[in-house]
Write a protein that holds these residues in place. Structure first.
Motif, PDB file in Angstrom:
ATOM      1  N   GLN A   1      46.400   5.796 -19.492  1.00  0.00           N
ATOM      2  CA  GLN A   1      45.787   6.346 -20.698  1.00  0.00           C
ATOM      3  C   GLN A   1      46.838   6.687 -21.746  1.00  0.00           C
ATOM      4  O   GLN A   1      46.682   6.357 -22.922  1.00  0.00           O
ATOM      5  CB  GLN A   1      44.980   7.590 -20.351  1.00  0.00           C
ATOM      6  CG  GLN A   1      44.193   8.153 -21.536  1.00  0.00           C
ATOM      7  CD  GLN A   1      43.326   9.330 -21.142  1.00  0.00           C
ATOM      8  OE1 GLN A   1      43.376   9.801 -20.001  1.00  0.00           O
ATOM      9  NE2 GLN A   1      42.534   9.824 -22.063  1.00  0.00           N
ATOM     10  N   VAL A   2      47.918   7.341 -21.303  1.00  0.00           N
ATOM     11  CA  VAL A   2      48.986   7.690 -22.235  1.00  0.00           C
ATOM     12  C   VAL A   2      49.645   6.429 -22.783  1.00  0.00           C
ATOM     13  O   VAL A   2      49.982   6.351 -23.967  1.00  0.00           O
ATOM     14  CB  VAL A   2      50.028   8.587 -21.533  1.00  0.00           C
ATOM     15  CG1 VAL A   2      51.240   8.817 -22.436  1.00  0.00           C
ATOM     16  CG2 VAL A   2      49.402   9.919 -21.150  1.00  0.00           C
ATOM     17  N   LEU A   3      49.831   5.439 -21.913  1.00  0.00           N
ATOM     18  CA  LEU A   3      50.435   4.180 -22.346  1.00  0.00           C
ATOM     19  C   LEU A   3      49.580   3.504 -23.412  1.00  0.00           C
ATOM     20  O   LEU A   3      50.098   3.040 -24.438  1.00  0.00           O
ATOM     21  CB  LEU A   3      50.617   3.255 -21.145  1.00  0.00           C
ATOM     22  CG  LEU A   3      51.173   1.853 -21.439  1.00  0.00           C
ATOM     23  CD1 LEU A   3      52.574   1.946 -22.034  1.00  0.00           C
ATOM     24  CD2 LEU A   3      51.173   0.998 -20.182  1.00  0.00           C
ATOM     25  N   LYS A   4      48.268   3.458 -23.192  1.00  0.00           N
ATOM     26  CA  LYS A   4      47.379   2.815 -24.164  1.00  0.00           C
ATOM     27  C   LYS A   4      47.365   3.570 -25.484  1.00  0.00           C
ATOM     28  O   LYS A   4      47.371   2.953 -26.556  1.00  0.00           O
ATOM     29  CB  LYS A   4      45.968   2.720 -23.586  1.00  0.00           C
ATOM     30  CG  LYS A   4      45.837   1.687 -22.474  1.00  0.00           C
ATOM     31  CD  LYS A   4      44.420   1.627 -21.932  1.00  0.00           C
ATOM     32  CE  LYS A   4      44.286   0.574 -20.842  1.00  0.00           C
ATOM     33  NZ  LYS A   4      42.910   0.493 -20.311  1.00  0.00           N
ATOM     34  N   LEU A   5      47.346   4.892 -25.426  1.00  0.00           N
ATOM     35  CA  LEU A   5      47.377   5.689 -26.654  1.00  0.00           C
ATOM     36  C   LEU A   5      48.681   5.470 -27.412  1.00  0.00           C
ATOM     37  O   LEU A   5      48.691   5.339 -28.645  1.00  0.00           O
ATOM     38  CB  LEU A   5      47.207   7.173 -26.321  1.00  0.00           C
ATOM     39  CG  LEU A   5      45.800   7.639 -25.935  1.00  0.00           C
ATOM     40  CD1 LEU A   5      45.835   9.070 -25.415  1.00  0.00           C
ATOM     41  CD2 LEU A   5      44.840   7.522 -27.108  1.00  0.00           C
TER      42      LEU A   5
ATOM     43  N   GLY B   1      43.576  -4.821 -29.236  1.00  0.00           N
ATOM     44  CA  GLY B   1      42.351  -5.066 -28.497  1.00  0.00           C
ATOM     45  C   GLY B   1      42.606  -5.791 -27.184  1.00  0.00           C
ATOM     46  O   GLY B   1      41.983  -5.483 -26.164  1.00  0.00           O
ATOM     47  N   LEU B   2      43.559  -6.718 -27.190  1.00  0.00           N
ATOM     48  CA  LEU B   2      43.867  -7.490 -25.982  1.00  0.00           C
ATOM     49  C   LEU B   2      44.613  -6.659 -24.949  1.00  0.00           C
ATOM     50  O   LEU B   2      44.329  -6.731 -23.755  1.00  0.00           O
ATOM     51  CB  LEU B   2      44.708  -8.718 -26.352  1.00  0.00           C
ATOM     52  CG  LEU B   2      43.985  -9.833 -27.114  1.00  0.00           C
ATOM     53  CD1 LEU B   2      44.982 -10.813 -27.699  1.00  0.00           C
ATOM     54  CD2 LEU B   2      42.992 -10.554 -26.208  1.00  0.00           C
ATOM     55  N   ILE B   3      45.579  -5.867 -25.392  1.00  0.00           N
ATOM     56  CA  ILE B   3      46.455  -5.149 -24.468  1.00  0.00           C
ATOM     57  C   ILE B   3      45.885  -3.783 -24.081  1.00  0.00           C
ATOM     58  O   ILE B   3      45.927  -3.396 -22.911  1.00  0.00           O
ATOM     59  CB  ILE B   3      47.856  -4.983 -25.096  1.00  0.00           C
ATOM     60  CG1 ILE B   3      48.499  -6.358 -25.300  1.00  0.00           C
ATOM     61  CG2 ILE B   3      48.740  -4.104 -24.220  1.00  0.00           C
ATOM     62  CD1 ILE B   3      49.801  -6.327 -26.069  1.00  0.00           C
ATOM     63  N   CYS B   4      45.342  -3.059 -25.052  1.00  0.00           N
ATOM     64  CA  CYS B   4      44.870  -1.689 -24.799  1.00  0.00           C
ATOM     65  C   CYS B   4      43.387  -1.619 -24.463  1.00  0.00           C
ATOM     66  O   CYS B   4      42.941  -0.642 -23.852  1.00  0.00           O
ATOM     67  CB  CYS B   4      45.160  -0.809 -26.013  1.00  0.00           C
ATOM     68  SG  CYS B   4      46.904  -0.741 -26.467  1.00  0.00           S
TER      69      CYS B   4
END
Length: 208
Positions: A24-28, A66-69
């Motif tokens: 979650q932190v990585l995506k944010l 959109g693809l990665i997160c």
């Protein structure tokens, strides 16, 4: 491209929490990075004579987000990016360009993330399929919003304006996206930051 890859690798290595929170932190963090790239990238592409404005620089980080997160982050970054850039730098002009672009980029991030996440196999073919569908959906959304804002008719949003804005003037940007984004994703797959999954060979083929 090298800058994007380096930033993603650094961010992933320095985030050390439990797996669920780490994701979650990585995506944010990555979403914030893509937002920052979308804010500054138009300054660089704008220096290219003649085709600088046709390269659609804000589309690239939204599609990658959109693809990665995931589609949620792609949707949010795409919708926030144009109005935020207007507040910070005065561009793009909010009416009608910025408003229509916000919905367009939100559609890109949503559709590409949703299509790719639901693909049975994560591979270059699924990547291109997701991107092409997202590009078409985003342009349709852009046209609908322009019609709502400007209306139809001679003094409104015409079919010629749609074709010019969505396709003819966007050819350099479309080509750049179709080349650059898969290249970035393949490079990230080689580093292990993005994982492609391909259809396993059938037992008959393996025996043969």
């Amino acid at each position: 491209m090298s800058y994007i890859l380096l930033k993603i690798i650094i961010i992933r290595r320095f985030i050390k929490v439990d797996t669920k929170k780490k994701n979650q932190v990585l995506k944010l963090t990555l979403a914030a990075m893509f937002m920052a790239i979308g804010l500054v990238l138009p300054f660089f592409t704008g220096q290219i004579p003649r085709i600088g404005k046709m390269l659609l620089p804000m589309h690239i980080p939204v599609l990658l987000c959109g693809l990665i997160c995931g589609w949620q982050y792609g949707l949010a970054v795409g919708f926030i990016l144009p109005p935020l850039r207007y507040v910070l730098f005065g561009m793009p002009v909010m009416f009608p360009t910025g408003i229509a672009m916000a919905f367009e980029l939100a559609a890109y991030g949503l559709v590409v993330g949703l299509m790719y996440s639901r693909s049975r196999w994560k591979c270059v073919i699924a990547l291109y399929r997701s991107m092409i569908i997202a590009m078409l959906a985003g342009r349709v959304v852009w046209g609908i919003v322009e019609i709502i804002l400007l209306g139809l008719g001679e003094n409104g949003f015409t079919w010629k304006m749609f074709l010019a804005g969505a396709f003819l003037n966007a050819v350099p940007g479309i080509i750049l996206q179709l080349v650059l984004i898969p290249t970035v994703m393949v490079a990230l797959n080689k580093t292990g930051l993005v994982h492609f999954t391909q259809k396993a060979q059938s037992p008959q083929k393996v025996r043969s």
